[in-house]
Design a protein around this motif. Sequence first.
Motif, PDB file in Angstrom:
ATOM      1  N   THR A 111       0.829  -1.212   0.000  1.00 44.21           N
ATOM      2  CA  THR A 111       0.000   0.000   0.000  1.00 44.21           C
ATOM      3  C   THR A 111       0.862   1.262   0.000  1.00 44.21           C
ATOM      4  O   THR A 111       0.353   2.348   0.291  1.00 44.21           O
ATOM      5  CB  THR A 111      -0.942   0.017   1.211  1.00 44.21           C
ATOM      6  OG1 THR A 111      -0.180  -0.143   2.409  1.00 44.21           O
ATOM      7  CG2 THR A 111      -1.971  -1.086   1.106  1.00 44.21           C
ATOM      8  N   GLU A 112       2.137   1.112  -0.331  1.00 44.15           N
ATOM      9  CA  GLU A 112       3.032   2.252  -0.499  1.00 44.15           C
ATOM     10  C   GLU A 112       3.449   2.311  -1.962  1.00 44.15           C
ATOM     11  O   GLU A 112       4.525   1.853  -2.338  1.00 44.15           O
ATOM     12  CB  GLU A 112       4.259   2.118   0.406  1.00 44.15           C
ATOM     13  CG  GLU A 112       3.933   2.042   1.884  1.00 44.15           C
ATOM     14  CD  GLU A 112       5.162   1.802   2.735  1.00 44.15           C
ATOM     15  OE1 GLU A 112       6.293   2.043   2.243  1.00 44.15           O
ATOM     16  OE2 GLU A 112       5.011   1.366   3.891  1.00 44.15           O
ATOM     17  N   PRO A 113       2.590   2.827  -2.838  1.00 48.03           N
ATOM     18  CA  PRO A 113       2.894   2.784  -4.265  1.00 48.03           C
ATOM     19  C   PRO A 113       4.073   3.669  -4.624  1.00 48.03           C
ATOM     20  O   PRO A 113       4.388   4.639  -3.929  1.00 48.03           O
ATOM     21  CB  PRO A 113       1.598   3.316  -4.903  1.00 48.03           C
ATOM     22  CG  PRO A 113       1.009   4.205  -3.863  1.00 48.03           C
ATOM     23  CD  PRO A 113       1.326   3.539  -2.559  1.00 48.03           C
ATOM     24  N   VAL A 114       4.720   3.315  -5.727  1.00 51.36           N
ATOM     25  CA  VAL A 114       5.708   4.190  -6.341  1.00 51.36           C
ATOM     26  C   VAL A 114       4.931   5.179  -7.200  1.00 51.36           C
ATOM     27  O   VAL A 114       4.183   4.777  -8.094  1.00 51.36           O
ATOM     28  CB  VAL A 114       6.701   3.389  -7.205  1.00 51.36           C
ATOM     29  CG1 VAL A 114       7.684   4.330  -7.901  1.00 51.36           C
ATOM     30  CG2 VAL A 114       7.433   2.350  -6.347  1.00 51.36           C
ATOM     31  N   THR A 115       5.075   6.453  -6.941  1.00 52.25           N
ATOM     32  CA  THR A 115       4.292   7.466  -7.654  1.00 52.25           C
ATOM     33  C   THR A 115       5.175   8.214  -8.638  1.00 52.25           C
ATOM     34  O   THR A 115       6.244   8.725  -8.280  1.00 52.25           O
ATOM     35  CB  THR A 115       3.656   8.461  -6.671  1.00 52.25           C
ATOM     36  OG1 THR A 115       2.791   7.735  -5.779  1.00 52.25           O
ATOM     37  CG2 THR A 115       2.845   9.508  -7.404  1.00 52.25           C
ATOM     38  N   VAL A 116       4.739   8.229  -9.884  1.00 47.42           N
ATOM     39  CA  VAL A 116       5.452   8.927 -10.962  1.00 47.42           C
ATOM     40  C   VAL A 116       4.497   9.962 -11.549  1.00 47.42           C
ATOM     41  O   VAL A 116       3.330   9.647 -11.850  1.00 47.42           O
ATOM     42  CB  VAL A 116       5.921   7.941 -12.055  1.00 47.42           C
ATOM     43  CG1 VAL A 116       6.707   8.672 -13.131  1.00 47.42           C
ATOM     44  CG2 VAL A 116       6.760   6.810 -11.444  1.00 47.42           C
ATOM     45  N   GLU A 117       4.972  11.174 -11.708  1.00 52.31           N
ATOM     46  CA  GLU A 117       4.126  12.271 -12.201  1.00 52.31           C
ATOM     47  C   GLU A 117       4.341  12.505 -13.693  1.00 52.31           C
ATOM     48  O   GLU A 117       5.443  12.327 -14.223  1.00 52.31           O
ATOM     49  CB  GLU A 117       4.478  13.561 -11.447  1.00 52.31           C
ATOM     50  CG  GLU A 117       4.274  13.489  -9.938  1.00 52.31           C
ATOM     51  CD  GLU A 117       2.864  13.890  -9.532  1.00 52.31           C
ATOM     52  OE1 GLU A 117       2.113  14.373 -10.407  1.00 52.31           O
ATOM     53  OE2 GLU A 117       2.534  13.724  -8.340  1.00 52.31           O
ATOM     54  N   ASP A 118       3.276  12.924 -14.378  1.00 50.58           N
ATOM     55  CA  ASP A 118       3.396  13.459 -15.729  1.00 50.58           C
ATOM     56  C   ASP A 118       2.497  14.694 -15.820  1.00 50.58           C
ATOM     57  O   ASP A 118       1.984  15.189 -14.807  1.00 50.58           O
ATOM     58  CB  ASP A 118       3.051  12.404 -16.789  1.00 50.58           C
ATOM     59  CG  ASP A 118       1.576  12.013 -16.796  1.00 50.58           C
ATOM     60  OD1 ASP A 118       0.787  12.592 -16.006  1.00 50.58           O
ATOM     61  OD2 ASP A 118       1.193  11.140 -17.600  1.00 50.58           O
ATOM     62  N   ALA A 119       2.285  15.188 -17.023  1.00 49.32           N
ATOM     63  CA  ALA A 119       1.516  16.423 -17.185  1.00 49.32           C
ATOM     64  C   ALA A 119       0.074  16.278 -16.719  1.00 49.32           C
ATOM     65  O   ALA A 119      -0.605  17.283 -16.455  1.00 49.32           O
ATOM     66  CB  ALA A 119       1.544  16.851 -18.654  1.00 49.32           C
ATOM     67  N   GLY A 187      -6.711   8.516  -5.403  1.00 47.04           N
ATOM     68  CA  GLY A 187      -7.197   9.035  -6.677  1.00 47.04           C
ATOM     69  C   GLY A 187      -6.126   8.904  -7.754  1.00 47.04           C
ATOM     70  O   GLY A 187      -5.026   8.388  -7.531  1.00 47.04           O
ATOM     71  N   GLY A 188      -6.428   9.378  -8.954  1.00 39.73           N
ATOM     72  CA  GLY A 188      -5.467   9.333 -10.057  1.00 39.73           C
ATOM     73  C   GLY A 188      -5.446   7.973 -10.743  1.00 39.73           C
ATOM     74  O   GLY A 188      -6.230   7.069 -10.440  1.00 39.73           O
ATOM     75  N   ARG A 189      -4.512   7.832 -11.675  1.00 40.69           N
ATOM     76  CA  ARG A 189      -4.372   6.588 -12.436  1.00 40.69           C
ATOM     77  C   ARG A 189      -3.539   5.587 -11.645  1.00 40.69           C
ATOM     78  O   ARG A 189      -2.712   5.968 -10.816  1.00 40.69           O
ATOM     79  CB  ARG A 189      -3.721   6.880 -13.782  1.00 40.69           C
ATOM     80  CG  ARG A 189      -4.561   7.781 -14.682  1.00 40.69           C
ATOM     81  CD  ARG A 189      -3.723   8.501 -15.712  1.00 40.69           C
ATOM     82  NE  ARG A 189      -2.804   9.447 -15.073  1.00 40.69           N
ATOM     83  CZ  ARG A 189      -1.825  10.091 -15.716  1.00 40.69           C
ATOM     84  NH1 ARG A 189      -1.625   9.876 -17.000  1.00 40.69           N
ATOM     85  NH2 ARG A 189      -1.050  10.929 -15.058  1.00 40.69           N
TER      86      ARG A 189
END
Length: 400
Positions: A111-119, A187-189
């Motif tokens: 439950t500790e995801p790796v989060t990567v951001e884009d536009a 939330g988010g993808r």
Amino acid sequence: MLVLHTSDWHLGRALHRFDLFAAQAAFVDHLVEVIRAEQVDLVVISGDVHDRAIPPVTAMRLFDEALSRMRDAGAHVVVISGNHDAPVRLGDKAGLLDPRVRIRTDVAKITEPVTVEDAHGPVHVYALPYLEPAAVVAALPAVTDEADQIDRTDEGGEVRAEGTSLTHPAVLRRAMRVVHADRVRRGGRSVVCAHAWVTGGQASESERDISVGGLAAVPAGLFDGITYTALGHLHRPQALRDCLRYSGSPLPYSFSERTDVKSSLLVELDANGLGWVEEIPVPVYRNLARLRGRLAELMTAPVHEAHVGDFVSVVLTDTIRPMDAMTTLQRRFPFALTLIHEPEASESTDGLTYRQRIRGRSDLAVAEAFVTHVRAEPSEGERSLLQAALDDARRSEEAA
């Protein structure tokens, strides 16, 4: 965001004792070139990085080099352990790596995801290493009593008694329950990277069976709501749904995979979720072929010339097994790896009993035929020894 999905590298594996290190190194070169050419943002490797728990040093070095090169090509990398990997060994230096490289082997951190951001915002990558029930159930994040009761229900609806081992579907169901709760909160993808056998997936001959001891396929519905699920374990590339796919292994590890088109999957995540998925074929290191026929025909027929450079599995149909058949075959097919002898049935003996087949033949003729069948036609010296043995046996019977 562009995601490159790959799995089941099995570094250190051989194909019927043929060392595949050069082929695996060539695949890493290809993967790095794809990352550069496509400007991939994220690479997910869905388990079975190594072929065994204690991999050879060359395999470990190749993996270390691959991680560095993928990072230097501009990608974030997320890796999970599969059923062939030793989680502690694969993840022992995970905390020392560049933040862009994450090796996840600890089930407690699902439950500790790796989060990567884009536009378009964040993409949360949930890394689920291979979940062997007995080894991970105590470390799974807590769920409610009601959910736990549901998790003890197997595929057929049977609820396991308190204190018995959970099935693999039940453990993965519990893991995905807490993943779904977390993704809804964030939330988010979302991307799930998992190593499992999902119902509907087609196996080959080269996967290690994980159905023994209560482990079984898991339902595809566990992954409903996930933007994209990157699966590992099955070596054939296949799509169970548009958003639920196996990339397959980058190399064929059995002759049952000889017609498979090996690939990695390039996945676009757009503002609305999953955009498209494209198969990126892996360059063929060496084709695989199965040949069948008599030795003389295999060695001379022009139709087999196309397979001279292939990995070859041969079924010989000669009535009598030829001497040194593999050595002979490798003069034309230097990469012949397996040999089976399946003699064609003789029409003259079909349906006859043993007594009918030997009627009218001398003891020496019967003995010579046996030696010829199991090895090769006996020499004159061997015929003399057979005759001497038969004479001794007859004299012993007469004396008795």
